[in-house]
Design a protein around this motif. Structure first.
Motif, PDB file in Angstrom:
ATOM      1  N   GLU A 147       0.829  -1.197   0.000  1.00  0.00           N
ATOM      2  CA  GLU A 147       0.000   0.000   0.000  1.00  0.00           C
ATOM      3  C   GLU A 147       0.870   1.257   0.000  1.00  0.00           C
ATOM      4  OE1 GLU A 147      -3.689  -2.158   2.392  1.00  0.00           O
ATOM      5  OE2 GLU A 147      -2.434  -0.693   3.424  1.00  0.00           O
ATOM      6  N   ILE A 148       0.524   2.184  -0.871  1.00  0.00           N
ATOM      7  CA  ILE A 148       1.251   3.443  -1.003  1.00  0.00           C
ATOM      8  C   ILE A 148       0.325   4.571  -0.575  1.00  0.00           C
ATOM      9  CG2 ILE A 148       2.452   4.979  -2.600  1.00  0.00           C
ATOM     10  CD1 ILE A 148       2.914   2.544  -4.399  1.00  0.00           C
ATOM     11  N   GLY A 149       0.757   5.347   0.395  1.00  0.00           N
ATOM     12  CA  GLY A 149      -0.117   6.397   0.890  1.00  0.00           C
ATOM     13  C   GLY A 149      -1.211   5.800   1.752  1.00  0.00           C
ATOM     14  N   ASP A 150      -2.340   6.472   1.829  1.00  0.00           N
ATOM     15  CA  ASP A 150      -3.456   6.046   2.666  1.00  0.00           C
ATOM     16  C   ASP A 150      -4.457   5.284   1.799  1.00  0.00           C
ATOM     17  OD1 ASP A 150      -5.482   5.687   4.453  1.00  0.00           O
ATOM     18  OD2 ASP A 150      -5.834   7.799   4.867  1.00  0.00           O
ATOM     19  N   MET A 151      -4.220   3.971   1.685  1.00  0.00           N
ATOM     20  CA  MET A 151      -5.104   3.150   0.869  1.00  0.00           C
ATOM     21  C   MET A 151      -5.298   1.792   1.528  1.00  0.00           C
ATOM     22  SD  MET A 151      -2.894   1.578  -2.309  1.00  0.00           S
ATOM     23  CE  MET A 151      -2.549   3.130  -3.108  1.00  0.00           C
ATOM     24  N   THR A 152      -6.308   1.072   1.068  1.00  0.00           N
ATOM     25  CA  THR A 152      -6.571  -0.285   1.527  1.00  0.00           C
ATOM     26  C   THR A 152      -6.711  -1.178   0.311  1.00  0.00           C
ATOM     27  OG1 THR A 152      -7.780   0.571   3.438  1.00  0.00           O
ATOM     28  CG2 THR A 152      -8.105  -1.739   2.888  1.00  0.00           C
ATOM     29  N   LEU A 153      -5.939  -2.270   0.291  1.00  0.00           N
ATOM     30  CA  LEU A 153      -5.986  -3.216  -0.817  1.00  0.00           C
ATOM     31  C   LEU A 153      -6.644  -4.517  -0.375  1.00  0.00           C
ATOM     32  CD1 LEU A 153      -2.380  -2.797  -2.270  1.00  0.00           C
ATOM     33  CD2 LEU A 153      -4.483  -2.126  -3.420  1.00  0.00           C
TER      34      LEU A 153
END
Length: 243
Positions: free
Chosen positions: A211-217
């Protein structure tokens, strides 16, 4: 309203993503804008293509493709060199890992440190072992191959162990779990040893590492092909990284 074109905005996003990586061989960010929509804070789409991206824990990604639909931003934030989302946005991401990428991660000091002084059962007795020369293989046919040399600390006896397993998506869709373990040549050491190796693989292949930055995978599908592992996932992006 800042006078920015899509290339200038894309460069801002590219610098932000690079600031989150230890290394990257090639990174291309393409942001499609309509100047009239930009006034109201709308971007048509964001596409990211990266090659040789090195994340935390020395985990290298051979290739990442990332595409969003429409994105809502604060237009004034662009004047200060930032892309500030006003609403989360959905995206599709495809991550490709090679056999050598995963072996590199297993060879990192971070992971090697977790493979020392493991308490396992050997011949019905508790023993302390160190794992050495861990090798991860992708032979194809939907399987992975693990092999390692185990050193018993007390006697310094060495044992070679190898097994195959089938990678599957975990119930929470964040991780890859390895199931259907089959040892080669009746080399089974102990359930605890197997669990220790599978746990390390699960931690490395946790999508939160990518995850790059504020994300959810979340993983939708995976494919274990010969020499590479492909993860298709859905992403919810709350904010892009800023440099």
């Amino acid at each position: 309203m800042p006078d920015l074109d899509d290339q200038a905005i894309s460069k801002v996003a590219e610098l932000g993503i690079k600031s989150q990586l230890d290394e990257v061989e090639n990174l291309n960010v393409a942001i499609d804008i309509d100047p009239l929509k930009l006034i109201t804070g709308a971007l048509n789409s964001v596409s990211i293509a990266g090659v040789g991206m090195v994340m935390k824990q020395d985990l290298r990604i051979e290739q990442m493709e990332f595409n969003t639909g429409a994105v809502a931003v604060n237009p004034m934030s662009l004047a200060f060199g930032k892309i500030e989302l006003t609403h989360p946005t959905e995206a599709e991401a495809i991550v490709t890992l090679t056999e050598s990428d995963i072996n590199r991660a297993f060879g990192s000091e971070f992971v090697k440190g977790k493979m020392q002084a493991l308490e396992v059962q050997v011949n019905g007795e508790t023993a302390t072992v160190d794992m050495q020369k861990v090798s991860f293989g992708l032979p194809g046919a939907g399987k992975i191959l693990f092999s390692t040399e185990v050193v018993l600390q007390n006697s310094q006896e060495r044992k070679s162990v190898a097994f195959t397993a089938v990678p599957k998506v975990s119930p929470d869709k964040h991780q890859i779990v390895l199931e259907d373990v089959e040892y080669l040549d009746d080399q089974e050491l102990s359930p605890e040893f197997t669990e220790a190796m599978l746990n390390q693989a699960k931690q490395l292949l946790d999508l939160r590492n990518f995850e790059i930055g504020d994300m959810t995978l979340q993983i939708k599908r995976l494919a274990a092909l010969k020499g590479k592992l492909i993860l298709e996932s859905e992403a919810i992006v709350n904010q892009f990284p800023s440099s």
